[in-house]
Motif scaffolding. Structure first.
Motif, PDB file in Angstrom:
ATOM      1  N   UNK A  89      18.142 -35.244 122.947  1.00 35.35           N
ATOM      2  CA  UNK A  89      17.743 -34.458 121.771  1.00 35.35           C
ATOM      3  C   UNK A  89      16.231 -34.536 121.571  1.00 35.35           C
ATOM      4  N   UNK A  90      15.697 -35.748 121.748  1.00 30.37           N
ATOM      5  CA  UNK A  90      14.256 -35.918 121.527  1.00 30.37           C
ATOM      6  C   UNK A  90      13.432 -35.154 122.561  1.00 30.37           C
ATOM      7  N   UNK A  91      13.974 -35.071 123.776  1.00 27.52           N
ATOM      8  CA  UNK A  91      13.292 -34.270 124.812  1.00 27.52           C
ATOM      9  C   UNK A  91      13.210 -32.815 124.399  1.00 27.52           C
ATOM     10  N   UNK A  92      14.168 -32.395 123.608  1.00 29.71           N
ATOM     11  CA  UNK A  92      14.180 -31.003 123.134  1.00 29.71           C
ATOM     12  C   UNK A  92      13.391 -30.861 121.826  1.00 29.71           C
ATOM     13  N   UNK A  93      12.770 -31.955 121.412  1.00 32.31           N
ATOM     14  CA  UNK A  93      11.918 -31.902 120.220  1.00 32.31           C
ATOM     15  C   UNK A  93      12.665 -32.030 118.904  1.00 32.31           C
ATOM     16  N   UNK A  94      13.878 -32.581 118.954  1.00 33.93           N
ATOM     17  CA  UNK A  94      14.657 -32.740 117.713  1.00 33.93           C
ATOM     18  C   UNK A  94      14.545 -34.189 117.234  1.00 33.93           C
ATOM     19  N   UNK A  95      14.219 -34.359 115.967  1.00 30.29           N
ATOM     20  CA  UNK A  95      14.143 -35.717 115.425  1.00 30.29           C
ATOM     21  C   UNK A  95      15.550 -36.261 115.245  1.00 30.29           C
ATOM     22  N   UNK A  96      15.770 -37.461 115.750  1.00 31.67           N
ATOM     23  CA  UNK A  96      17.108 -38.054 115.612  1.00 31.67           C
ATOM     24  C   UNK A  96      16.971 -39.512 115.169  1.00 31.67           C
ATOM     25  N   UNK A  97      18.027 -40.024 114.604  1.00 26.86           N
ATOM     26  CA  UNK A  97      18.100 -41.449 114.298  1.00 26.86           C
ATOM     27  C   UNK A  97      19.452 -41.947 114.758  1.00 26.86           C
ATOM     28  N   UNK A  98      19.424 -43.089 115.421  1.00 27.97           N
ATOM     29  CA  UNK A  98      20.679 -43.702 115.864  1.00 27.97           C
ATOM     30  C   UNK A  98      20.969 -44.889 114.960  1.00 27.97           C
ATOM     31  N   UNK A  99      22.104 -44.813 114.277  1.00 20.27           N
ATOM     32  CA  UNK A  99      22.510 -45.880 113.354  1.00 20.27           C
ATOM     33  C   UNK A  99      23.765 -46.534 113.918  1.00 20.27           C
ATOM     34  N   UNK A 100      23.731 -47.842 114.022  1.00 23.63           N
ATOM     35  CA  UNK A 100      24.821 -48.520 114.714  1.00 23.63           C
ATOM     36  C   UNK A 100      25.671 -49.370 113.769  1.00 23.63           C
ATOM     37  N   UNK A 101      26.961 -49.367 114.046  1.00 19.26           N
ATOM     38  CA  UNK A 101      27.895 -50.213 113.295  1.00 19.26           C
ATOM     39  C   UNK A 101      27.796 -51.677 113.708  1.00 19.26           C
ATOM     40  N   UNK A 102      27.156 -51.933 114.844  1.00 18.69           N
ATOM     41  CA  UNK A 102      26.870 -53.314 115.264  1.00 18.69           C
ATOM     42  C   UNK A 102      25.358 -53.492 115.197  1.00 18.69           C
ATOM     43  N   UNK A 103      24.908 -54.664 114.831  1.00 27.20           N
ATOM     44  CA  UNK A 103      23.462 -54.867 114.729  1.00 27.20           C
ATOM     45  C   UNK A 103      22.832 -55.071 116.104  1.00 27.20           C
ATOM     46  N   UNK A 104      22.056 -54.091 116.521  1.00 24.98           N
ATOM     47  CA  UNK A 104      21.323 -54.193 117.801  1.00 24.98           C
ATOM     48  C   UNK A 104      19.920 -53.697 117.479  1.00 24.98           C
ATOM     49  N   UNK A 105      19.197 -54.505 116.726  1.00 25.62           N
ATOM     50  CA  UNK A 105      17.969 -54.003 116.100  1.00 25.62           C
ATOM     51  C   UNK A 105      16.890 -53.513 117.049  1.00 25.62           C
TER      52      UNK A 105
END
Ligand code: UDP
Length: 261
Positions: A89-105
């Motif tokens: 998505x970012x390669x296509x210029x879209x801002x994204x956020x990945x939020x995880x149910x497990x902590x992998x900071x």
């Protein structure tokens, strides 16, 4: 636009394309492009991807590993897929956020509902990784739960078939296609839409589900624009809706009487 905020559920298996394992980069790019298109139209998009192309908890049990360990491995597999989608998505210029149910900071933000909603309001595509962060669940359940939490209008379940049929259309050519069906009928006919936990969550919270073919280009866009694509599962039956409301009111009354708020 029919839907303003959606939760798109993609299976891990779908990411394999024609491969037997892993991620097909063409398929990944196609999905990213489809998502970009609707995000640019102003639709707030949250995505949950499964991990079946890499690992599932039940596989662990089959080879004599501990089920819970296997489920965590499955959750990590969903993080791998989510990271791949984020990159695409970012390669296509879209801002994204990945939020995880497990902590992998080091890799992604922890799941915090308010933060997820804020990202969506800022038109960032939010990807929920690691399911709900607990074993014995599936990413379908994660999709339903997160959709309810962020108050999505609908869960869009992207599959490789056109929607819900009375039987498996790949095995039975006479299978009947449903364009609309109620939660009640899905349950009574024993149709396979999502696992029971995921399905019940949607039913009890009156969250519609659309099962549609994600591999047909443009389907996602047409769907959010309001075209009748796939199968809509909803509480379309007024009597059913009334029944639900009455049950809720009765429950609230009972809670008030027992001082249980
Ligand atoms: N999983 C889990 N808890 C969750 C979500 C997923 O334990 O909240 C594990 C479970 O083992 C599951 C695997 O992660 O089999 C991969 O997810 P899923 O099978 O739902 O992927 P999909 O079938 O959509 O590819």
């Amino acid at each position: 636009m029919k839907y303003k905020r959606i939760l798109l559920k993609l299976s891990g298996e779908a990411l394999m394309g024609d491969q037997q394992y892993g991620i097909d980069s063409n398929r990944l790019l196609k999905y990213a492009e489809e998502i970009k298109e609707i995000a640019q139209m102003g639709v707030q998009v949250a995505v949950v991807i499964g991990g079946g192309n890499i690992f599932r908890g039940v596989q662990a049990e089959q080879v004599g590993l501990d089920r819970v360990q296997g489920d965590y491995m499955g959750m990590l597999a969903t993080v791998i897929n989510s990271m791949a989608l984020q990159s695409a998505m970012e390669k296509l210029g879209v801002y994204t956020r990945l939020l995880s149910g497990l902590n992998i900071q080091q890799v992604c933000e922890p799941y915090i509902r308010r933060r997820a909603v804020r990202h969506l309001e800022k038109n960032r595509v939010v990807i929920f990784g690691a399911g709900i962060g607990s074993p014995y669940f599936t990413t379908d359940s994660a999709a339903s739960l997160r959709a309810i939490e962020i108050e999505a209008d609908v869960v869009l379940k992207g599959t490789r078939v056109d929607g819900i049929y009375s039987a498996d259309p790949e095995k039975n050519p006479d299978a009947e296609f449903y364009s609309n069906i109620s939660f009640k009928d899905v349950f009574e006919k024993g149709l396979n839409v999502m696992d029971m936990t995921a399905f019940t969550l949607c039913k009890e919270n009156n969250l519609p589900i659309v099962v549609f073919n994600m591999n047909k280009p443009g389907n996602l866009k047409r769907l959010v624009e309001g075209e009748s694509i796939g199968t809509l599962v909803s509480m379309d039956d007024i009597a059913e809706a009334m029944e639900e409301t009455m049950t809720k009111l009765q429950q609230e009354e009972a809670n008030q009487k027992s001082g249980n708020f």
